[in-house]
Design an enzyme around this catalytic site. Structure first.
Site, PDB file in Angstrom:
ATOM      1  N   LYS A  68      45.871  19.166 -12.526  1.00 16.36           N
ATOM      2  CA  LYS A  68      45.450  17.754 -11.596  1.00 16.36           C
ATOM      3  C   LYS A  68      46.488  18.092 -10.652  1.00 16.36           C
ATOM      4  CE  LYS A  68      42.562  15.963 -16.001  1.00 16.36           C
ATOM      5  NZ  LYS A  68      42.080  16.735 -16.633  1.00 16.36           N
ATOM      6  N   TYR A 193      36.720  19.447  -9.533  1.00 14.68           N
ATOM      7  CA  TYR A 193      36.525  19.022 -10.753  1.00 14.68           C
ATOM      8  C   TYR A 193      36.622  20.554 -11.504  1.00 14.68           C
ATOM      9  CZ  TYR A 193      38.381  17.466 -14.970  1.00 14.68           C
ATOM     10  OH  TYR A 193      39.094  17.399 -16.200  1.00 14.68           O
ATOM     11  N   TYR A 244      49.267  13.650 -21.410  1.00 16.57           N
ATOM     12  CA  TYR A 244      48.301  12.341 -22.030  1.00 16.57           C
ATOM     13  C   TYR A 244      49.601  11.525 -22.970  1.00 16.57           C
ATOM     14  CZ  TYR A 244      46.010  16.676 -21.022  1.00 16.57           C
ATOM     15  OH  TYR A 244      45.108  17.298 -19.854  1.00 16.57           O
TER      16      TYR A 244
END
Ligand code: GLN
Length: 317
Positions: A68, A193, A244
Site C-alpha cells: 500500500k 490492488y 492498522y
C-alpha cells in the site's frame, strides 16, 4: 545502547521468536503454510548501504498490505497531495483494516486513510496508465528501482487466490463506486490492488523500501525518485495508520513509521538512520506479525531508534 551487528540481530531474533506462538498464519494465502510457523527473518540497511541480516532473511512472502505504501507514493507522484486526499482521508481508523461500516459513516464520505483496504483501493484507482497492465508495470518498475531487484514479480497463484477470495474487497470497492470515490473502473481498481498484494519479496526487499523512505527517496544509483514532501506524507501516514488499529501502540512502543502486511511482513523506516525489513508469518487479530512486532520493539529499545527520543542527538551536544 547495543551495537548493530549480525550477531546482535541473531540474538534479537532468538528473543523475539517465542512471540510467534501468539499468532496464526493466514490460511488462504498460497506460498505460506504451517511450516513457516517458527520463521523469523530480518534485514537492516543503513544510509551508506551497510547490510545486516539474520534468521530467514531470504524467505519471500507476498507483499500483501506492505504494497500500500508504494501505491500511495505513485498516486502522490501522479496527482499531488491535494488531489489524493480528496479521494482518501488521512486519519487513523479504530476498526479492522477491511471494515465496511466505517465507509458508511456520514461524517466520512471517503475511506479513513490509504493504509486500510478501502483507502488503498481508492489510491489504486488514481495510479495513471492506459490499462491495468500499464499501471501494474509502472508499479513494478518503481518497486524494482527502489529495491534494486529486477527479478521482482507477482506470483500467479497468490494473485488467483486474491481474486477468488476477494469478496470483501469487492464489497468495499463497489461501495466506493457508489459514492463516486473511484477514478477508474471498479474492476480495474480491484485488479491492480490484487496484483500489488501478490508481489513476492524477502526481508531485504522490505528493508530497501524502508531505507528509500528513510534516506530522501534516492534509488541505490543516487537518482531522486520522489520529492521530500511526498516522503514526509507517506511516513506520517505509516506512523499513524501503518499498523492498522494498533498504530498508536506501535507509535508508543516502536516510535518510527512502519507498515505491516498479513503475510507477516513489516517495513520499518527510521528517518536518516536505517530501513528495516521483517518477515514472520504468524499474525495477531489485527493483522500484524507477532514475532515481527516484538522484534521491532526490541530493536527500537536496544538501538535507540524511537524518533521521539533525544537519544539520537545526544552525541551532538
Ligand atoms: N490481501 C489482503 C486483503 O486485501 C491484504 C490485507 C493486509 O495485508 N492487511 O485483505
Amino acid at each position: 545502547m547495543k551495537k548493530l551487528s549480525n550477531q546482535y540481530l541473531e540474538e534479537a531474533i532468538e528473543d523475539s521468536k517465542p512471540y510467534a506462538a501468539n499468532g496464526e498464519i493466514k490460511p488462504d494465502i498460497p506460498r505460506m503454510d504451517e511450516k513457516m510457523r517458527d520463521m523469523l527473518g530480518v534485514t537492516i540497511i543503513t544510509p551508506d548501504f551497510e547490510i545486516y541480516r539474520a534468521g530467514e532473511y531470504d524467505q519471500t512472502v507476498p507483499m500483501q498490505s506492505t504494497s500500500k505504501i508504494i501505491g500511495l507514493m505513485l498516486a502522490l507522484q501522479d496527482f499531488g497531495k491535494d488531489r489524493v486526499f480528496q479521494t482518501v482521508g488521512m486519519e487513523p481508523m479504530g476498526d479492522f483494516f477491511n471494515s465496511i461500516s466505517s465507509l458508511e459513516s456520514p461524517a466520512n464520505e471517503k475511506p479513513f486513510n490509504p493504509m486500510v483496504n478501502a483507502g488503498a483501493i481508492s489510491v489504486a484507482s488514481l495510479i495513471k496508465g492506459q490499462t491495468v497492465e500499464n499501471r501494474f508495470s509502472r508499479y513494478l518498475d518503481f518497486l524494482k528501482d527502489i529495491t534494486e531487484n529486477n527479478e521482482l514479480k507477482m506470483d500467479e497463484e497468490v494473485y488467483e487466490a486474491e481474486v477468488n477470495n476477494g469478496a470483501r474487497n469487492r464489497s468495499l470497492a463497489y461501495f466506493l463506486q457508489s459514492t463516486g470515490t473511484l477514478v477508474t473502473d471498479v474492476e480495474d481498481a480491484l485488479d491492480l490492488y490484487f496484483r500489488m498484494n501478490s508481489i513476492m519479496m524477502n526481508s531485504t526487499g522490505f528493508a530497501r523500501v524502508g531505507l528509500f523512505l528513510a534516506r530522501g527517496g534516492y534509488d541505490p544509483d543516487g537518482n531522486k525518485l520522489i520529492p521530500d514532501q511526498h516522503l514526509r506524507t507517506v511516513k506520517a501516514i505509516m506512523l499513524t495508520s501503518g499498523m492498522y488499529n494498533a498504530s498508536g501502540h506501535y507509535a508508543v512502543e516502536v516510535g518510527f513509521p512502519c507498515k505491516s502486511g498479513v503475510s507477516g511482513s513489516i517495513i520499518g523506516s527510521v528517518p536518516g538512520v536505517m530501513g528495516i525489513g521483517v518477515v514472520s508469518p504468524p499474525i495477531d487479530s489485527k493483522g500484524n506479525s507477532t514475532a515481527g512486532g516484538a522484534l521491532l520493539k526490541k530493536l527500537s529499545k536496544d538501538l535507540e531508534l524511537n524518533m521521539f527520543g533525544i537519544e539520537n542527538i545526544k552525541d551532538k551536544h
